[in-house]
Design a protein around this motif. Sequence first.
Motif, PDB file in Angstrom:
ATOM      1  N   ARG A  86       0.834  -1.204   0.000  1.00 48.36           N
ATOM      2  CA  ARG A  86       0.000   0.000   0.000  1.00 48.36           C
ATOM      3  C   ARG A  86       0.863   1.246   0.000  1.00 48.36           C
ATOM      4  O   ARG A  86       0.582   2.214  -0.712  1.00 48.36           O
ATOM      5  N   LEU A  87       1.938   1.231   0.784  1.00 47.01           N
ATOM      6  CA  LEU A  87       2.841   2.381   0.806  1.00 47.01           C
ATOM      7  C   LEU A  87       3.478   2.595  -0.564  1.00 47.01           C
ATOM      8  O   LEU A  87       3.619   3.739  -1.025  1.00 47.01           O
ATOM      9  N   ALA A  88       3.866   1.521  -1.247  1.00 49.07           N
ATOM     10  CA  ALA A  88       4.443   1.658  -2.589  1.00 49.07           C
ATOM     11  C   ALA A  88       3.454   2.319  -3.539  1.00 49.07           C
ATOM     12  O   ALA A  88       3.838   3.148  -4.374  1.00 49.07           O
ATOM     13  N   GLU A  89       2.172   1.968  -3.428  1.00 45.54           N
ATOM     14  CA  GLU A  89       1.158   2.607  -4.272  1.00 45.54           C
ATOM     15  C   GLU A  89       1.049   4.099  -3.964  1.00 45.54           C
ATOM     16  O   GLU A  89       0.964   4.932  -4.877  1.00 45.54           O
ATOM     17  N   LEU A  90       1.068   4.441  -2.667  1.00 43.97           N
ATOM     18  CA  LEU A  90       0.925   5.843  -2.288  1.00 43.97           C
ATOM     19  C   LEU A  90       2.145   6.670  -2.690  1.00 43.97           C
ATOM     20  O   LEU A  90       2.019   7.855  -3.002  1.00 43.97           O
ATOM     21  N   LEU A  91       3.320   6.060  -2.702  1.00 41.27           N
ATOM     22  CA  LEU A  91       4.529   6.805  -3.063  1.00 41.27           C
ATOM     23  C   LEU A  91       4.522   7.227  -4.521  1.00 41.27           C
ATOM     24  O   LEU A  91       5.191   8.198  -4.894  1.00 41.27           O
ATOM     25  N   THR A  92       3.798   6.530  -5.343  1.00 41.04           N
ATOM     26  CA  THR A  92       3.800   6.841  -6.781  1.00 41.04           C
ATOM     27  C   THR A  92       2.512   7.478  -7.274  1.00 41.04           C
ATOM     28  O   THR A  92       2.470   7.943  -8.408  1.00 41.04           O
ATOM     29  N   GLY A  93       1.476   7.517  -6.458  1.00 38.98           N
ATOM     30  CA  GLY A  93       0.243   8.107  -6.983  1.00 38.98           C
ATOM     31  C   GLY A  93      -0.810   8.424  -5.960  1.00 38.98           C
ATOM     32  O   GLY A  93      -1.948   8.746  -6.326  1.00 38.98           O
ATOM     33  N   GLY A  94      -0.496   8.361  -4.669  1.00 34.82           N
ATOM     34  CA  GLY A  94      -1.495   8.611  -3.653  1.00 34.82           C
ATOM     35  C   GLY A  94      -1.722  10.093  -3.416  1.00 34.82           C
ATOM     36  O   GLY A  94      -0.820  10.920  -3.577  1.00 34.82           O
ATOM     37  N   SER A  95      -2.936  10.429  -3.017  1.00 34.80           N
ATOM     38  CA  SER A  95      -3.264  11.814  -2.679  1.00 34.80           C
ATOM     39  C   SER A  95      -2.761  12.130  -1.276  1.00 34.80           C
ATOM     40  O   SER A  95      -2.418  11.232  -0.489  1.00 34.80           O
ATOM     41  N   ASP A  96      -2.746  13.415  -0.937  1.00 34.19           N
ATOM     42  CA  ASP A  96      -2.308  13.819   0.398  1.00 34.19           C
ATOM     43  C   ASP A  96      -3.230  13.255   1.468  1.00 34.19           C
ATOM     44  O   ASP A  96      -2.771  12.828   2.535  1.00 34.19           O
ATOM     45  N   ALA A  97      -4.540  13.247   1.200  1.00 34.46           N
ATOM     46  CA  ALA A  97      -5.486  12.724   2.182  1.00 34.46           C
ATOM     47  C   ALA A  97      -5.261  11.228   2.413  1.00 34.46           C
ATOM     48  O   ALA A  97      -5.294  10.752   3.560  1.00 34.46           O
ATOM     49  N   GLU A  98      -5.033  10.477   1.346  1.00 34.52           N
ATOM     50  CA  GLU A  98      -4.765   9.042   1.491  1.00 34.52           C
ATOM     51  C   GLU A  98      -3.465   8.798   2.248  1.00 34.52           C
ATOM     52  O   GLU A  98      -3.375   7.888   3.079  1.00 34.52           O
ATOM     53  N   MET A  99      -2.454   9.632   1.979  1.00 35.12           N
ATOM     54  CA  MET A  99      -1.179   9.480   2.673  1.00 35.12           C
ATOM     55  C   MET A  99      -1.345   9.757   4.160  1.00 35.12           C
ATOM     56  O   MET A  99      -0.800   9.030   5.005  1.00 35.12           O
ATOM     57  N   ARG A 100      -2.093  10.794   4.524  1.00 35.21           N
ATOM     58  CA  ARG A 100      -2.292  11.115   5.939  1.00 35.21           C
ATOM     59  C   ARG A 100      -3.062  10.001   6.654  1.00 35.21           C
ATOM     60  O   ARG A 100      -2.745   9.641   7.791  1.00 35.21           O
ATOM     61  N   GLU A 101      -4.082   9.454   5.989  1.00 34.40           N
ATOM     62  CA  GLU A 101      -4.864   8.383   6.601  1.00 34.40           C
ATOM     63  C   GLU A 101      -4.000   7.140   6.827  1.00 34.40           C
ATOM     64  O   GLU A 101      -4.062   6.500   7.893  1.00 34.40           O
ATOM     65  N   PHE A 102      -3.190   6.794   5.842  1.00 31.53           N
ATOM     66  CA  PHE A 102      -2.309   5.636   5.982  1.00 31.53           C
ATOM     67  C   PHE A 102      -1.281   5.880   7.087  1.00 31.53           C
ATOM     68  O   PHE A 102      -0.980   4.981   7.888  1.00 31.53           O
ATOM     69  N   ALA A 103      -0.743   7.094   7.152  1.00 35.11           N
ATOM     70  CA  ALA A 103       0.246   7.411   8.182  1.00 35.11           C
ATOM     71  C   ALA A 103      -0.360   7.282   9.569  1.00 35.11           C
ATOM     72  O   ALA A 103       0.288   6.768  10.501  1.00 35.11           O
ATOM     73  N   ARG A 104      -1.605   7.733   9.742  1.00 34.32           N
ATOM     74  CA  ARG A 104      -2.250   7.604  11.047  1.00 34.32           C
ATOM     75  C   ARG A 104      -2.372   6.141  11.461  1.00 34.32           C
ATOM     76  O   ARG A 104      -2.132   5.777  12.615  1.00 34.32           O
ATOM     77  N   ALA A 105      -2.764   5.278  10.520  1.00 37.13           N
ATOM     78  CA  ALA A 105      -2.895   3.853  10.831  1.00 37.13           C
ATOM     79  C   ALA A 105      -1.544   3.240  11.184  1.00 37.13           C
ATOM     80  O   ALA A 105      -1.442   2.408  12.103  1.00 37.13           O
ATOM     81  N   MET A 106      -0.488   3.631  10.495  1.00 40.86           N
ATOM     82  CA  MET A 106       0.826   3.074  10.776  1.00 40.86           C
ATOM     83  C   MET A 106       1.387   3.574  12.111  1.00 40.86           C
ATOM     84  O   MET A 106       2.083   2.833  12.814  1.00 40.86           O
ATOM     85  N   VAL A 107       1.096   4.834  12.468  1.00 39.80           N
ATOM     86  CA  VAL A 107       1.529   5.326  13.768  1.00 39.80           C
ATOM     87  C   VAL A 107       0.807   4.573  14.876  1.00 39.80           C
ATOM     88  O   VAL A 107       1.404   4.211  15.900  1.00 39.80           O
ATOM     89  N   GLU A 108      -0.467   4.316  14.690  1.00 34.19           N
ATOM     90  CA  GLU A 108      -1.226   3.550  15.674  1.00 34.19           C
ATOM     91  C   GLU A 108      -0.639   2.152  15.847  1.00 34.19           C
ATOM     92  O   GLU A 108      -0.601   1.608  16.951  1.00 34.19           O
ATOM     93  N   ARG A 109      -0.157   1.569  14.768  1.00 35.38           N
ATOM     94  CA  ARG A 109       0.333   0.185  14.819  1.00 35.38           C
ATOM     95  C   ARG A 109       1.774   0.094  15.293  1.00 35.38           C
ATOM     96  O   ARG A 109       2.113  -0.728  16.137  1.00 35.38           O
ATOM     97  N   TYR A 110       2.663   0.956  14.731  1.00 33.64           N
ATOM     98  CA  TYR A 110       4.092   0.787  14.986  1.00 33.64           C
ATOM     99  C   TYR A 110       4.725   1.905  15.806  1.00 33.64           C
ATOM    100  O   TYR A 110       5.886   1.778  16.209  1.00 33.64           O
ATOM    101  N   GLY A 111       3.998   2.985  16.022  1.00 34.06           N
ATOM    102  CA  GLY A 111       4.613   4.143  16.677  1.00 34.06           C
ATOM    103  C   GLY A 111       4.472   4.185  18.174  1.00 34.06           C
ATOM    104  O   GLY A 111       5.065   5.048  18.826  1.00 34.06           O
ATOM    105  N   ARG A 112       3.696   3.252  18.758  1.00 42.27           N
ATOM    106  CA  ARG A 112       3.435   3.322  20.187  1.00 42.27           C
ATOM    107  C   ARG A 112       4.390   2.413  20.960  1.00 42.27           C
ATOM    108  O   ARG A 112       4.638   1.283  20.574  1.00 42.27           O
ATOM    109  N   GLN A 113       4.894   2.952  22.079  1.00 43.11           N
ATOM    110  CA  GLN A 113       5.707   2.160  22.995  1.00 43.11           C
ATOM    111  C   GLN A 113       5.228   2.422  24.411  1.00 43.11           C
ATOM    112  O   GLN A 113       5.046   3.570  24.825  1.00 43.11           O
ATOM    113  N   GLN A 114       5.012   1.365  25.168  1.00 40.53           N
ATOM    114  CA  GLN A 114       4.556   1.495  26.541  1.00 40.53           C
ATOM    115  C   GLN A 114       5.693   2.005  27.421  1.00 40.53           C
ATOM    116  O   GLN A 114       6.797   1.471  27.402  1.00 40.53           O
ATOM    117  N   ALA A 115       5.404   3.057  28.179  1.00 45.46           N
ATOM    118  CA  ALA A 115       6.411   3.653  29.058  1.00 45.46           C
ATOM    119  C   ALA A 115       6.138   3.350  30.519  1.00 45.46           C
ATOM    120  O   ALA A 115       6.779   3.911  31.400  1.00 45.46           O
TER     121      ALA A 115
END
Length: 461
Positions: free
Chosen positions: A107-136
Motif C-alpha cells: 500500500r505504501l508503494a502505491e501511495l509513493l507513486t500516486g497517492g493523494s495527500d489525504a490518502e497518505m495522511r490516513e495511511f500514516a495515522r494507521a501506521m503510527v497507531e500500529r508501529y509508533g506506540r511504545q509502553q512507558a
Amino acid sequence: MGESLVDRHVGFVRALREAGVPVSVAEGLDAVRALRVIDLAERESLRAAYAATLVKRPVHRPGFDVLFDLWFPPVMSGATAPAGDAAGSPARPGGTAKAPAAEPRERLAELLTGGSDAEMREFARAMVERYGRQQAGPGRQNWFSYSVMRALSPETLMAGILREALAGRERGGLAERAVRDQVTAGIRRFEEAVAADVRRRIAEDSGVERIARSAVRPPLDQVEFLRATRDDLSRLRREVYPLARRLAARLVIRRRRGRRGRLDFRRTVRASLQSGGVPLTPSFRPPRPHRPELVVLCDVSDSVSSFAHFTLLLTYALSEQFAKVRAFGFVDTVDEITRFFRPGTDVVDAMTRMANEADMVRFGRTNYGHALERFAERHGDAVGPKTSLLILGDARSNYQPPALDTLKALAGRARNAYWLNPEPRAQWDTGDSVASAYAAVVPMTECRNVSQLTAFIADLA
C-alpha cells in the motif's frame, strides 16, 4: 462561535507569537471575522482563512502549518483505525513492532507513486497507531516516528517500484530519474505525515501548549547565530547578499550626509542676484558617489563558531559591494584573511583554507586585548579617515587586559566604527565579558540573528 472555539483561537494566536510569527491584535480580529463567513467544518477552509489573515511572509508558513495541525487536528485518537484493521497485523504488546505484513508495504508503494495527500495522511495515522506506540509504564505510552519508518523502511521500496515502472526499459534515463524523484518526494510526504500524527498524539497526552513550544523551529531570521546548525547556516547564505547590499548603501548615505561637495560658483552667483549681488546662500555641487571602504575584525574562536561562520559569509558578500574590504580574524592573535575571500572564490573552500593556513591562534584562548594590539602594530594603516571599522565578537577576553586605549586609537582614526555582539544584552558584563567597557569606546549592538542585523543596517541611515 462557541466558547471552546474561542479558547482554541486565543491559544493558537498565542502559540504563533511564541513561535516568532508576528500577529497583531488587529490581525487576530481579522481572523475572527474571516471565521464567521466560512464553513468551520471544512478544515482546509479554516486553515486558508487563518493563513490569509495571520501569515505575512513565506518563511513563517511552515511553523504556522505545524501549529495549525496541533490546535486544529484532523482527527482525534478515538477516531483512528483500530490496530488490527486491514492495513496489517497488530503491534506486539510492549510496543515492539513485529515484521510488517506485505500488504502495508504494498500500500505504501502505491501511495509513493500516486497517492493523494489525504490518502497518505490516513495511511500514516494507521501506521503510527500500529508501529509508533511504545509502553512507558502502567497507563503511560510514548509515540515515535522512527519506529514507524524502521518497520516500513520506505527507502527499500525504490528498487521494486523502479522495476515495475520501467518494465524492461533502459535504466539510467529520464524515465528512471522521473520515477526516482516522484518516489523521493512521496517518501518525504510520508515522513511529514507520520511526524505530524506523532505530534498530534503527544499533544493529546501531554498538552498542546507543551508540544507546541518544541515542535516549531524559529523562523530563519530569528535563528540565533550562536545556536545555528549547519543546515541553518546553509539557508542563511541566501540572506547574506541582500544584507551586504543594504549595508553598503547605508554607509554611502552616511558618507554623503557627512560632507558637502565643491562650491558651485555659477549657481551661487545666480542666487546672489536676489540679494543685490551678495552671496548669502552658497550652493554646492553634490558629492561624487563612491563605494566606501571597510575593515572587518572578526572573532573566530570556538565559543562563537556559528556566529563567526555567518560573519565570514557576510564578509565574503561585502567584498563585492565595497570599493575595498580588508578582513582580519583573531582568537588570541590576528591575521589578515582577505586573501581567502577573493571574488569568485568558493566560500566553503575559502573557509577551509583559512582554518588551515591563517595564523590566528597562539594558545587557543580568546584574548581581545592582545589581538587588538597585534592588529594595531601590524595592520594599523588599514584604518583611515575613509574607513568604516566593523568588529564582530562577544567581547569575552578570558580575564585578560582589554587594551581599551588601542581600540580608542583605532576608532578615532576610522570614519565610523561599529561592534556587533551575538550575545543577549543581559549576558554582557557577566563572567569574563568586558562588553560595556568596549561599548564605551565603540557603539555596540546586540546582533543575535538576521532580524537584529537587518534592524542595525536600517538604523545606520
